[in-house]
Design a protein around this motif. Structure first.
Motif, PDB file in Angstrom:
ATOM      1  N   SER A   1       0.824  -1.207   0.000  1.00  0.00           N
ATOM      2  CA  SER A   1       0.000   0.000   0.000  1.00  0.00           C
ATOM      3  C   SER A   1       0.859   1.258   0.000  1.00  0.00           C
ATOM      4  CB  SER A   1      -0.943   0.011   1.196  1.00  0.00           C
ATOM      5  OG  SER A   1      -1.815  -1.090   1.133  1.00  0.00           O
ATOM      6  N   ILE A   2       1.905   1.268   0.821  1.00  0.00           N
ATOM      7  CA  ILE A   2       2.810   2.430   0.841  1.00  0.00           C
ATOM      8  C   ILE A   2       3.494   2.586  -0.513  1.00  0.00           C
ATOM      9  CG2 ILE A   2       4.951   3.337   1.845  1.00  0.00           C
ATOM     10  CD1 ILE A   2       4.048   2.132   4.516  1.00  0.00           C
ATOM     11  N   GLY A   3       3.903   1.488  -1.115  1.00  0.00           N
ATOM     12  CA  GLY A   3       4.526   1.542  -2.437  1.00  0.00           C
ATOM     13  C   GLY A   3       3.604   2.141  -3.479  1.00  0.00           C
ATOM     14  N   ASN A   4       2.330   1.770  -3.453  1.00  0.00           N
ATOM     15  CA  ASN A   4       1.363   2.334  -4.402  1.00  0.00           C
ATOM     16  C   ASN A   4       1.127   3.816  -4.153  1.00  0.00           C
ATOM     17  OD1 ASN A   4       0.717   0.204  -6.143  1.00  0.00           O
ATOM     18  ND2 ASN A   4      -0.547  -0.734  -4.579  1.00  0.00           N
ATOM     19  N   VAL A   5       1.023   4.201  -2.895  1.00  0.00           N
ATOM     20  CA  VAL A   5       0.806   5.618  -2.573  1.00  0.00           C
ATOM     21  C   VAL A   5       2.014   6.454  -3.008  1.00  0.00           C
ATOM     22  CG1 VAL A   5       0.550   7.259  -0.660  1.00  0.00           C
ATOM     23  CG2 VAL A   5      -0.824   5.178  -0.712  1.00  0.00           C
ATOM     24  N   VAL A   6       3.223   5.962  -2.750  1.00  0.00           N
ATOM     25  CA  VAL A   6       4.431   6.691  -3.157  1.00  0.00           C
ATOM     26  C   VAL A   6       4.496   6.803  -4.678  1.00  0.00           C
ATOM     27  CG1 VAL A   6       6.965   6.575  -3.201  1.00  0.00           C
ATOM     28  CG2 VAL A   6       5.745   6.163  -1.074  1.00  0.00           C
ATOM     29  N   SER A   7       4.141   5.734  -5.389  1.00  0.00           N
ATOM     30  CA  SER A   7       4.152   5.781  -6.858  1.00  0.00           C
ATOM     31  C   SER A   7       3.145   6.787  -7.394  1.00  0.00           C
ATOM     32  CB  SER A   7       3.867   4.397  -7.439  1.00  0.00           C
ATOM     33  OG  SER A   7       4.919   3.522  -7.138  1.00  0.00           O
ATOM     34  N   ILE A   8       1.950   6.816  -6.824  1.00  0.00           N
ATOM     35  CA  ILE A   8       0.949   7.787  -7.267  1.00  0.00           C
ATOM     36  C   ILE A   8       1.389   9.203  -6.903  1.00  0.00           C
ATOM     37  CG2 ILE A   8      -1.392   8.625  -6.848  1.00  0.00           C
ATOM     38  CD1 ILE A   8      -2.287   5.746  -6.742  1.00  0.00           C
TER      39      ILE A   8
END
Length: 158
Positions: free
Chosen positions: A66-73
């Motif tokens: 989830s953190i990885g997706n938020v950072v990517s967005i």
């Protein structure tokens, strides 16, 4: 003669917001580096989370994924700005894709931590990834149409 991004007269046609990040004193090139760094960090977090999933650490997987997706967005905000990012995410053409994707991100995180069910977490991540692909395709001209035709041809060939 240079053209496009490398031209002195390059017009970004409103895609790169020069006002949002000026309070940080970031130049265009620094913002591109920040975008790349955030995107790579998000990608690495997603890969590491997959390794945790293989090791059956479901809560660790859900948190890192989830953190990885938020950072990517978030990385896109360095290119188009925070306010334009939110505005484009919730534009009518991608409102439901954004809502479903963000909801699945939260549901994956909460259920993986509370229930700690490996199969459920894996199913939620697959659905979340599909929602991310659908959301991302809304930014590509005819992207969703290509996906529809591809899966339509897969179904008809069975």
């Amino acid at each position: 003669m240079p053209f496009g991004f490398f031209s002195e007269t390059f017009s970004d046609q409103g895609t790169m917001d020069d006002g949002t990040w000026q309070f940080c004193g970031l130049t265009r090139m620094q913002r591109l580096y920040a975008f790349g760094a955030c995107f790579v960090i998000g990608f690495i977090l997603s890969i590491v989370s997959s390794l945790l999933l293989i090791g059956m650490n479901v809560p660790g997987f859900a948190i890192l994924y989830s953190i990885g997706n938020v950072v990517s967005i978030f990385s896109l905000t360095f290119i188009i700005g925070i306010f334009k990012q939110v505005k484009t995410m919730f534009a009518p053409v991608r409102f439901w894709a954004t809502t479903i994707y963000l909801s699945l991100l939260v549901v994956t995180l909460v259920l993986s931590i509370l229930i700690k069910n490996f199969v459920l977490s894996l199913v939620l991540v697959i659905i979340q990834f599909a929602a991310l692909v659908w959301y991302s395709a809304s930014y590509i001209p005819y992207g969703r149409e290509v996906i529809r035709r591809f899966f339509g041809s897969c179904v008809t060939s069975i």
